[in-house]
Design an enzyme around this catalytic site. Structure first.
Site, short mmCIF file in Angstrom:
data_model
loop_
_atom_site.label_atom_id
_atom_site.label_comp_id
_atom_site.label_asym_id
_atom_site.label_seq_id
_atom_site.Cartn_x
_atom_site.Cartn_y
_atom_site.Cartn_z
N GLY A 19 0.81 -1.15 -0.01
CA GLY A 19 0.25 -0.20 -0.17
C GLY A 19 0.77 1.31 -0.15
O GLY A 19 1.99 1.37 -0.21
N LEU A 21 0.57 3.72 -2.19
CA LEU A 21 1.09 3.57 -3.49
C LEU A 21 1.57 4.83 -4.33
O LEU A 21 0.92 5.96 -3.90
CB LEU A 21 -0.25 3.06 -4.53
CG LEU A 21 -0.97 2.01 -4.02
CD1 LEU A 21 -2.15 1.34 -4.73
CD2 LEU A 21 -0.05 0.59 -3.77
N HIS A 22 2.69 4.52 -5.15
CA HIS A 22 3.35 5.53 -5.85
C HIS A 22 3.42 5.24 -7.24
O HIS A 22 2.85 4.14 -7.38
CB HIS A 22 4.53 6.12 -5.23
CG HIS A 22 5.50 4.84 -5.05
ND1 HIS A 22 5.90 4.01 -6.00
CD2 HIS A 22 5.97 4.52 -3.88
CE1 HIS A 22 6.86 3.09 -5.53
NE2 HIS A 22 6.81 3.26 -4.24
N GLU A 23 3.84 6.19 -8.17
CA GLU A 23 3.99 5.83 -9.53
C GLU A 23 4.79 4.35 -9.70
O GLU A 23 4.41 4.02 -10.70
CB GLU A 23 4.77 7.13 -10.11
CG GLU A 23 3.70 7.89 -10.69
CD GLU A 23 2.80 7.37 -11.57
OE1 GLU A 23 3.01 6.84 -12.46
OE2 GLU A 23 1.60 7.85 -11.39
N HIS A 25 4.34 1.44 -8.23
CA HIS A 25 3.46 0.45 -7.98
C HIS A 25 2.64 0.86 -9.32
O HIS A 25 2.17 -0.46 -9.76
CB HIS A 25 2.55 1.03 -6.58
CG HIS A 25 3.28 0.63 -5.49
ND1 HIS A 25 3.22 1.63 -4.66
CD2 HIS A 25 3.80 -0.50 -4.83
CE1 HIS A 25 3.95 1.22 -3.44
NE2 HIS A 25 4.43 -0.27 -3.51
N GLN A 49 7.59 -9.52 7.60
CA GLN A 49 8.80 -9.28 7.05
C GLN A 49 9.41 -8.00 7.76
O GLN A 49 10.55 -7.45 7.23
CB GLN A 49 8.44 -8.92 5.58
CG GLN A 49 7.77 -7.74 5.20
CD GLN A 49 7.54 -7.80 3.75
OE1 GLN A 49 6.45 -8.54 3.16
NE2 GLN A 49 7.99 -6.75 3.03
N GLY A 135 9.31 -4.83 -8.75
CA GLY A 135 10.03 -3.98 -9.44
C GLY A 135 11.40 -4.22 -9.40
O GLY A 135 11.75 -5.30 -8.22
N SER A 174 7.60 3.95 -1.03
CA SER A 174 6.94 4.79 0.00
C SER A 174 7.51 5.12 1.27
O SER A 174 7.10 6.13 2.05
CB SER A 174 5.97 3.20 0.56
OG SER A 174 5.30 2.77 -0.59
N ARG A 175 8.86 4.52 1.38
CA ARG A 175 9.50 5.18 2.73
C ARG A 175 10.27 6.71 2.41
O ARG A 175 10.48 7.39 3.51
CB ARG A 175 10.54 4.10 3.17
CG ARG A 175 10.05 2.92 3.77
CD ARG A 175 11.03 2.12 4.62
NE ARG A 175 10.68 0.84 5.35
CZ ARG A 175 10.50 -0.35 4.86
NH1 ARG A 175 10.66 -0.71 3.68
NH2 ARG A 175 9.99 -1.27 5.65
O1 PAF Z 1 7.80 -5.32 -2.03
C1 PAF Z 1 6.77 -5.18 -1.22
O2 PAF Z 1 6.35 -4.08 -1.09
C2 PAF Z 1 6.51 -6.45 -0.45
O3 PAF Z 1 7.77 -7.16 0.00
C3 PAF Z 1 5.62 -7.58 -0.87
C4 PAF Z 1 6.31 -7.93 -2.27
C5 PAF Z 1 4.31 -6.87 -1.16
C6 PAF Z 1 5.46 -8.57 -0.09
O4 PAF Z 1 4.93 -8.14 1.37
#
Ligand code: PAF
Length: 269
Positions: A19, A21-23, A25, A49, A135, A174-175
């Site tokens: 989530g 989201l940016h360009e 994604h 993760q 990506g 996103s960060r």
């Molecule tokens: O790249 C990400 O945003 C995450 O690592 C993913 C692939 C959605 C898995 O949680």
């Protein structure tokens, strides 16, 4: 999710996301829409993760905006599982890719890739897509997922997609929202340094240490930038290259600005 998929025959592309989201994604989403009859996007900030002390709690979230952007792109379905659905009481199975997941991010963030591969496998099982879009910015993640898909004979094609950058070269993430205005102004030095190394490689430089050194020398004087690692590794298994580069290689780095880790990379050869 599976019921939806069973009711929609024809090719499906899948873009897994966390989530905000940016360009970057949206480029994956648009490509999936072009290449498949249906496109499914997942939004799930995967607790498995994130390590202890990492930014799981404060990871940026904006579901309303994300859904609006995805609607504008013409996405067919968005899968938003809860953590309790993904990891219910009694959950105890993980997917642990070995060699290619060990160095770099695997060593800086122990358990990170186990969390990624476990959730990606679960998401792919739910969505059952023909193609999944990842990506190249998360270069090691891409290679780890490709390894999992090959090793576990999974019936999905992993489609790598180019890095999308801001006009000044900063890779979208996103960060990036965590960066202060000063840090944001300094951050394009990562890509400038990587480009300088790529130019030097194109001009014939094949000494791995010289290229790592060139990148480090350009970034080191940047106020607020702390180099976590600069890696020049074999493009497939990510074994660090010492001496002369004789095969395709990945030049990747992590630079910290305060608490924010920025990743970037270029492929050589
Ligand atoms: O790249 C990400 O945003 C995450 O690592 C993913 C692939 C959605 C898995 O949680």
């Amino acid at each position: 999710m599976r019921a939806w998929r069973r009711g929609h025959s024809g090719s499906a592309g899948f873009v897994p996301t966390m989530g905000y989201l940016h360009e970057g994604h949206l480029a994956l989403v648009r490509r999936s829409c072009e290449e498949n009859l249906h496109t499914v996007v997942s939004i799930f900030v995967n607790p498995a993760q994130f390590g202890p002390g990492e930014d799981f709690e404060r990871y940026p979230r904006d579901e309303v905006r994300d859904l609006e952007l995805l609607r504008e792109c013409g996405v067919d379905a968005v899968y938003l599982p809860s953590a309790a659905e993904m990891y219910p009481h009694g959950y105890q199975t993980v997917v642990d890719v070995q060699r290619v997941a060990r160095p770099l991010e695997g060593s800086a963030r122990p358990g990170h890739f186990r969390g990624v591969t476990t959730v990606v496998l679960k998401l792919l099982n739910a969505v059952e897509p023909d193609r999944a879009y990842f990506g190249r910015k998360d270069a090691q993640q891409l290679r780890v997922v490709q390894r999992m898909v090959r090793d576990l004979d999974m019936a999905v094609e992993v489609v790598p997609c180019e890095i999308v950058r801001e006009p000044d070269g900063l890779a979208m993430s996103s960060r990036n929202v965590y960066l202060s205005p000063e840090q944001r102004a300094a951050a394009p030095v990562l890509y400038r340094a990587l480009c300088a190394a790529r130019e030097s490689y194109s001009a014939g430089e094949r000494d791995a240490n010289a290229l790592r050194g060139l990148v480090g020398d350009l970034i080191y004087p940047t106020p607020g930038a702390e180099i976590e690692y600069i890696s020049l590794a074999d493009d497939r298994e990510l074994d660090e290259i010492e001496g002369v580069i004789t095969r395709p290689a990945l030049l990747s780095l992590v630079v910290r600005f305060g608490q924010t880790r920025l990743l970037d990379n270029v492929e050589l050869g």
